[in-house]
Design a protein around this motif. Structure first.
Motif, PDB file in Angstrom:
ATOM      1  N   PHE A  37       0.831  -1.199   0.000  1.00  0.00           N
ATOM      2  CA  PHE A  37       0.000   0.000   0.000  1.00  0.00           C
ATOM      3  C   PHE A  37       0.871   1.257   0.000  1.00  0.00           C
ATOM      4  CE2 PHE A  37      -3.610  -2.486   2.173  1.00  0.00           C
ATOM      5  CZ  PHE A  37      -4.229  -2.710   0.959  1.00  0.00           C
ATOM      6  N   LYS A  38       1.928   1.256   0.794  1.00  0.00           N
ATOM      7  CA  LYS A  38       2.777   2.445   0.893  1.00  0.00           C
ATOM      8  C   LYS A  38       3.481   2.731  -0.431  1.00  0.00           C
ATOM      9  CE  LYS A  38       3.573   2.127   5.890  1.00  0.00           C
ATOM     10  NZ  LYS A  38       4.548   1.896   6.964  1.00  0.00           N
ATOM     11  N   ARG A  39       3.970   1.681  -1.100  1.00  0.00           N
ATOM     12  CA  ARG A  39       4.652   1.885  -2.381  1.00  0.00           C
ATOM     13  C   ARG A  39       3.664   2.326  -3.456  1.00  0.00           C
ATOM     14  NH1 ARG A  39       9.807  -0.213  -3.027  1.00  0.00           N
ATOM     15  NH2 ARG A  39       9.438  -0.956  -5.155  1.00  0.00           N
ATOM     16  N   MET A  40       2.439   1.819  -3.404  1.00  0.00           N
ATOM     17  CA  MET A  40       1.406   2.314  -4.313  1.00  0.00           C
ATOM     18  C   MET A  40       1.163   3.800  -4.056  1.00  0.00           C
ATOM     19  SD  MET A  40      -1.534  -0.638  -4.370  1.00  0.00           S
ATOM     20  CE  MET A  40      -1.133  -2.371  -4.374  1.00  0.00           C
ATOM     21  N   PRO A 343      -2.805  10.125  -1.411  1.00  0.00           N
ATOM     22  CA  PRO A 343      -2.420   8.719  -1.561  1.00  0.00           C
ATOM     23  C   PRO A 343      -1.461   8.231  -0.476  1.00  0.00           C
ATOM     24  CG  PRO A 343      -2.383   9.826  -3.685  1.00  0.00           C
ATOM     25  CD  PRO A 343      -2.570  10.897  -2.650  1.00  0.00           C
ATOM     26  N   MET A 344      -0.512   9.087  -0.076  1.00  0.00           N
ATOM     27  CA  MET A 344       0.388   8.685   1.009  1.00  0.00           C
ATOM     28  C   MET A 344      -0.389   8.537   2.310  1.00  0.00           C
ATOM     29  SD  MET A 344       4.024  10.626   0.380  1.00  0.00           S
ATOM     30  CE  MET A 344       3.367  12.301   0.435  1.00  0.00           C
ATOM     31  N   LEU A 345      -1.321   9.479   2.555  1.00  0.00           N
ATOM     32  CA  LEU A 345      -2.164   9.381   3.746  1.00  0.00           C
ATOM     33  C   LEU A 345      -2.982   8.096   3.718  1.00  0.00           C
ATOM     34  CD1 LEU A 345      -3.262  10.769   6.310  1.00  0.00           C
ATOM     35  CD2 LEU A 345      -4.921  11.956   4.852  1.00  0.00           C
ATOM     36  N   ALA A 346      -3.504   7.765   2.543  1.00  0.00           N
ATOM     37  CA  ALA A 346      -4.284   6.532   2.410  1.00  0.00           C
ATOM     38  C   ALA A 346      -3.432   5.304   2.696  1.00  0.00           C
ATOM     39  CB  ALA A 346      -4.872   6.437   0.996  1.00  0.00           C
ATOM     40  N   ASP A 351      -3.104   0.837   6.663  1.00  0.00           N
ATOM     41  CA  ASP A 351      -2.430  -0.108   7.549  1.00  0.00           C
ATOM     42  C   ASP A 351      -3.109  -0.150   8.919  1.00  0.00           C
ATOM     43  OD1 ASP A 351      -0.590  -0.972   5.724  1.00  0.00           O
ATOM     44  OD2 ASP A 351       0.991   0.403   6.347  1.00  0.00           O
ATOM     45  N   PHE A 352      -3.748   0.957   9.274  1.00  0.00           N
ATOM     46  CA  PHE A 352      -4.481   1.018  10.538  1.00  0.00           C
ATOM     47  C   PHE A 352      -5.874   0.406  10.391  1.00  0.00           C
ATOM     48  CE2 PHE A 352      -7.624   3.525  13.000  1.00  0.00           C
ATOM     49  CZ  PHE A 352      -7.271   3.111  14.279  1.00  0.00           C
TER      50      PHE A 352
END
Length: 390
Positions: A37-40, A343-346, A351-352
């Motif tokens: 998710f973070k790399r996306m 997107p970074m916030l997402a 993850d939470f």
């Protein structure tokens, strides 16, 4: 509806098909390549940051070259991005191609309304509503094709169907005979390109849109289809159905907004942004797939489908004639910077909790409406333009 508007309507149809294919397939392609998710989030955010300066420069180019040339360039860059994306799994190249595609989309968002505004100020809301409405209708078609195509022929080949649509769109654009008035052709210095030298109402919209863009991009990014898949455990075809309906809910208000007796643009603008935010957050907390989807799908029907044409009309009315492209691109480019944060916030919020990006998205959308109370509109000017167009 004149020839230019009819051609731009057809171009919007083809652009919609390609957009529906690309936006649905990309998250699944990235997931298939093993990206977290973070790399996306990095792919989506980096492309937004990189295109900021380019976008402002392209707005100035619209004043100097004319919007038709900018439009052709924008569609070409989208085609190249769609062609190249399935050929790489490298993070750097994915970011570069995503950047190329987003620059193309936003450059088109500069050229398209300028060309339509030149066709008649009094009918602009109707023109922009119909062309954007058909674009979103055929984004739904593209999303449906993508859902079927992933299963039957694979994501790469399905994405290349969009390339064909964009090539045809470029051919149609050669038929447009612009009626716009170009600017002075003077190239401003760097300070002029990045300054906030804009009419007051454009600065208000820019600030509100920055907050809204953070919210929108927190949900309308890679997380959007994955939210439904992972929270409710439904298949890709079921998610595809929701995404198709997502496009369709945009269509009806866009097609009809030109006929609505809207007199107070500011009040309707603010109300529909608030309603959109509420629907977005509500969809995140409902535990049932059917009802969560149904409530979430209201966000464009009662929100963006109404306020986007209104906002476009306000922006075009406020842009200065000699620098229309630059004023428009500055307003949208600074606003879109918020899209680099979402997107970074997402990625971190997912993850939470997979529901957290959607809830935060709606809260930020609702908050952005508060800034819009600062608008000072001349209500009579647009009514006069409508009468003159009859």
């Amino acid at each position: 509806m004149g020839r230019n508007v009819r051609v731009l309507l057809l171009v919007s149809v083809l652009f919609g098909i390609a957009g529906g294919l690309y936006e649905f397939i990309l998250p699944y392609y990235l997931e298939g390549q093993g990206l977290s998710f973070k790399r996306m989030g990095y792919v989506f955010s980096a492309s937004t940051l990189a295109m900021f300066v380019v976008r402002i420069g392209l707005g100035n180019a619209a004043d100097r070259w004319g919007s038709k040339r900018l439009y052709l360039l924008s569609v070409f860059s989208c085609a190249v991005a769609c062609l190249g994306t399935p050929l790489t799994a490298g993070l750097g190249m994915l970011i570069a191609l995503k950047t190329m595609r987003e620059v193309g989309v936003l450059a088109r968002d500069t050229a398209h309304p300028i060309l339509l505004y030149a066709e008649g100020r009094g009918r602009f809301v109707d023109f922009i509503g119909k062309t954007r409405g058909m674009e979103f209708l055929f984004q739904a078609v593209g999303t449906f094709i993508a859902g079927v195509g992933i299963v039957s022929i694979g994501d790469r080949e399905t994405l290349w169907v969009g390339v064909g649509a964009l090539v045809v769109a470029m051919g149609l654009l050669t038929l447009v005979r612009p009626q716009e008035r170009r600017g002075s052709g003077v190239t401003p210095g760097l300070r002029g390109l990045v300054s906030f030298d804009l009419p007051r109402n454009l600065r208000v919209i820019m600030a509100a849109n920055f907050i809204f863009s953070v919210g929108l991009s927190t949900s309308h990014c890679f997380i959007m289809p994955l939210f439904f898949s992972q929270k409710f455990g439904v298949s890709a075809s079921a998610v595809s159905t929701v995404m198709v309906l997502h496009r369709l809910t945009f269509v009806l208000p866009l097609l009809l907004v030109g006929y609505l007796p809207i007199r107070n643009y500011k009040a309707v603008f603010i109300a529909t942004v608030i309603l959109e935010g509420i629907a977005m957050s509500a969809g995140a907390i409902i535990p049932d797939f059917f009802w969560a989807s149904a409530v979430w799908l209201l966000h464009d029907l009662v929100g963006a489908g109404v306020w986007i044409p209104i906002q476009s009309a306000i922006i075009q009315d406020e842009c200065r004639e000699a620098s229309r492209g630059l004023d428009l691109s500055k307003t949208l480019a600074f606003s879109a910077l918020g899209g680099a944060i979402g997107p970074m916030l997402a990625g971190y919020l997912a993850d939470f909790s997979i529901s957290a990006p959607f809830f935060a998205s709606g809260a930020l959308m609702t908050a952005s409406a508060g800034v819009l109370f600062g608008l000072r509109l001349r209500q009579g000017a647009r009514e006069e333009a409508k009468v003159a167009a009859m």
